[in-house]
Scaffold this motif. Structure first.
Motif, PDB file in Angstrom:
ATOM      1  N   VAL A   1      21.329  78.539  22.847  1.00 47.04           N
ATOM      2  CA  VAL A   1      21.460  78.517  24.341  1.00 47.04           C
ATOM      3  C   VAL A   1      20.469  78.379  25.088  1.00 47.04           C
ATOM      4  O   VAL A   1      20.497  79.573  25.773  1.00 47.04           O
ATOM      5  CB  VAL A   1      22.563  78.703  24.957  1.00 47.04           C
TER       6      VAL A   1
ATOM      7  N   LEU B   1      31.622  75.305  33.958  1.00 49.08           N
ATOM      8  CA  LEU B   1      30.670  74.667  33.489  1.00 49.08           C
ATOM      9  C   LEU B   1      30.579  74.627  32.453  1.00 49.08           C
ATOM     10  O   LEU B   1      29.518  73.909  31.561  1.00 49.08           O
ATOM     11  CB  LEU B   1      29.499  75.966  34.642  1.00 49.08           C
TER      12      LEU B   1
ATOM     13  N   THR C   1      24.570  70.103  36.586  1.00 54.22           N
ATOM     14  CA  THR C   1      24.823  71.978  36.179  1.00 54.22           C
ATOM     15  C   THR C   1      26.352  72.047  37.148  1.00 54.22           C
ATOM     16  O   THR C   1      25.883  72.203  38.869  1.00 54.22           O
ATOM     17  CB  THR C   1      23.561  72.574  36.001  1.00 54.22           C
TER      18      THR C   1
ATOM     19  N   VAL D   1      18.995  80.065  28.311  1.00 54.76           N
ATOM     20  CA  VAL D   1      20.053  80.727  29.877  1.00 54.76           C
ATOM     21  C   VAL D   1      19.386  81.679  30.582  1.00 54.76           C
ATOM     22  O   VAL D   1      18.321  82.495  30.011  1.00 54.76           O
ATOM     23  CB  VAL D   1      21.509  81.250  29.310  1.00 54.76           C
TER      24      VAL D   1
ATOM     25  N   LEU E   1      28.961  72.131  29.618  1.00 49.92           N
ATOM     26  CA  LEU E   1      28.105  72.735  28.392  1.00 49.92           C
ATOM     27  C   LEU E   1      29.141  71.990  27.157  1.00 49.92           C
ATOM     28  O   LEU E   1      28.430  71.621  26.094  1.00 49.92           O
ATOM     29  CB  LEU E   1      27.787  73.993  28.214  1.00 49.92           C
TER      30      LEU E   1
ATOM     31  N   LEU F   1      20.878  73.629  23.956  1.00 47.42           N
ATOM     32  CA  LEU F   1      20.825  73.445  25.425  1.00 47.42           C
ATOM     33  C   LEU F   1      20.518  74.352  26.229  1.00 47.42           C
ATOM     34  O   LEU F   1      19.629  75.183  25.849  1.00 47.42           O
ATOM     35  CB  LEU F   1      22.495  73.758  25.579  1.00 47.42           C
ATOM     36  N   ASP F   2      19.928  73.685  27.166  1.00 44.18           N
ATOM     37  CA  ASP F   2      19.254  74.439  28.909  1.00 44.18           C
ATOM     38  C   ASP F   2      20.024  74.383  29.497  1.00 44.18           C
ATOM     39  O   ASP F   2      20.280  73.212  30.290  1.00 44.18           O
ATOM     40  CB  ASP F   2      17.678  73.901  28.878  1.00 44.18           C
ATOM     41  N   ILE F   3      20.537  75.839  29.929  1.00 37.86           N
ATOM     42  CA  ILE F   3      21.610  75.159  31.128  1.00 37.86           C
ATOM     43  C   ILE F   3      20.813  75.698  32.063  1.00 37.86           C
ATOM     44  O   ILE F   3      21.655  74.858  33.336  1.00 37.86           O
ATOM     45  CB  ILE F   3      22.332  76.710  31.063  1.00 37.86           C
ATOM     46  N   SER F   4      19.553  75.367  32.374  1.00 43.33           N
ATOM     47  CA  SER F   4      18.881  75.825  33.763  1.00 43.33           C
ATOM     48  C   SER F   4      18.665  74.774  35.048  1.00 43.33           C
ATOM     49  O   SER F   4      18.570  74.012  34.798  1.00 43.33           O
ATOM     50  CB  SER F   4      17.259  76.259  33.224  1.00 43.33           C
TER      51      SER F   4
ATOM     52  N   ASP G   1      16.255  81.731  28.980  1.00 48.79           N
ATOM     53  CA  ASP G   1      15.220  80.372  29.243  1.00 48.79           C
ATOM     54  C   ASP G   1      13.618  80.729  29.290  1.00 48.79           C
ATOM     55  O   ASP G   1      12.778  79.343  28.586  1.00 48.79           O
ATOM     56  CB  ASP G   1      15.712  79.152  30.831  1.00 48.79           C
TER      57      ASP G   1
ATOM     58  N   MET H   1      21.616  70.686  33.610  1.00 48.00           N
ATOM     59  CA  MET H   1      21.640  70.620  31.592  1.00 48.00           C
ATOM     60  C   MET H   1      21.096  69.979  31.149  1.00 48.00           C
ATOM     61  O   MET H   1      21.062  68.950  31.366  1.00 48.00           O
ATOM     62  CB  MET H   1      22.841  71.714  31.646  1.00 48.00           C
TER      63      MET H   1
END
Ligand code: ZN
Length: 332
Positions: free
Chosen positions: A76, A49, A41, A78, A53, A12-15, A119, A22
């Motif tokens: 993940v 949030l 996001t 972050v 996710l 997962l990439d919240i960025s 990230d 995301m």
């Protein structure tokens, strides 16, 4: 340790770093993206949030179950200040995550081990493993996004430092009397070279509000204000990258970004670096090869390793580049 041959994990990439929203992917032991999801996001609350996710990861986990090859762990990526060992997110600029036990919360809701990573480190690890850096051992990655993210691979390992912040060049000060930065300082490289700053500086000069990507297009066409803003951005980047090179002696600088940056636009960076680097070997500058999949791939490599499923980064490097384009993508 060899990589578990039939293992799968979720990355997962919240960025906002590798794209505006995301991203998530179900990734197997050959670094293939079996399925991909993306979503905006949520920025209103941590609960919203986290729910988003969890929903994304659950859909990817369900697909693994249906195919008889379930995911065993989640990585993940972050942005911001995190503690990788405890899974606590201390602070993320522009996102409602402050002192949140994100790793534990996700682990409880997804019922599998969850590992957080920074990230930019995830992106650097992915480029080193299967992207632009797969033939070098020492590289740094610089990501031009809402901020400036960066990370260093030294002798094949992500350089972490005492607090996990090694290699972060975004808040090195170029001009102590300069514009106030999001970090509270003044004149950081981020206030010259982030997407936000490029757009803001152009607006200040030309009295016209446009996106950073459009500033680059104008600079390529010879517009004086846009050229000045982009040259200032590249100059600031060159100064801090040259300093980093003196410390880490890398052979490659990989540049990536959320906005579209042509390799022509980045060409002057090599010349600017050559003017600033004298004693140490001048590194090559290349654009990232993985685009917005770098974050999820790097997060997946971290999940494989920390879940005890093997050293994915080294295994993937040995097996060659990833067939990134073969996967399907859908909005969650
Ligand atoms: Zn700063």
């Amino acid at each position: 340790m060899t990589l578990a041959a039939h293992g799968r994990v979720i990355g997962l990439d919240i960025s906002g770093m590798f794209g505006s929203g995301m991203r998530g992917a179900l990734i197997d032991s050959t670094a293939s993206l079996i399925a991909r999801k993306e979503a905006f996001t949520p920025r209103t609350s941590a609960d919203e949030l986290i729910s988003s996710l969890v929903a994304m990861a659950s859909r990817l986990a369900d697909q693994g179950e249906r195919e008889g090859a379930p995911a065993s762990a989640v990585g993940v990526a972050v942005p911001g200040l995190i503690d990788e060992s405890s899974g606590v997110v201390h602070r993320v600029p522009n996102l409602p995550l402050q002192e949140v036990r994100l790793g534990q919360i996700l682990q409880d809701r997804l019922r599998m081990p969850v590992f957080l990573t920074h990230d930019a480190s995830a992106g650097a690890l992915a480029e080193y493993t299967v992207g632009a850096g797969r033939r070098v051992s020492d590289m740094m990655m610089v990501v031009i996004g809402g901020g400036i993210g960066s990370a260093v691979i030294s002798n094949g390992r992500v350089l972490r430092g005492a607090h996990g912040a090694a290699g972060e060049i975004g808040h090195i000060v170029i001009d102590p009397a300069g514009i106030v930065c999001g970090c509270g300082g003044r004149g950081c490289v981020e206030t010259f070279a982030s997407e936000t700053s490029i757009a803001r500086r152009y607006t200040m000069l030309a009295k016209e509000a446009i996106l950073a990507e459009e500033v680059l297009v104008k600079a390529a066409a010879g517009n004086p204000a846009a050229t000045r803003v982009w040259n200032d951005a590249l100059g600031a980047l060159a100064t801090v990258i040259a300093t980093a090179v003196a410390l880490i002696d890398c052979e490659l600088v990989v540049v990536s970004g959320t906005m579209k940056i042509s390799s022509e636009a980045m060409t002057p960076l090599g010349t600017l670096l050559a003017r600033r680097i004298n004693l140490v070997q001048l590194p090559r500058v290349e654009m990232g090869a993985l685009g917005d999949t770098a974050g999820v791939l790097g997060a997946a490599a971290v999940a494989f390793e920390r879940a005890g499923m093997g050293d994915a980064a080294q295994a993937w490097r040995q097996s060659g580049p990833v067939p990134v384009g073969q996967s399907t993508s859908s909005r969650a």
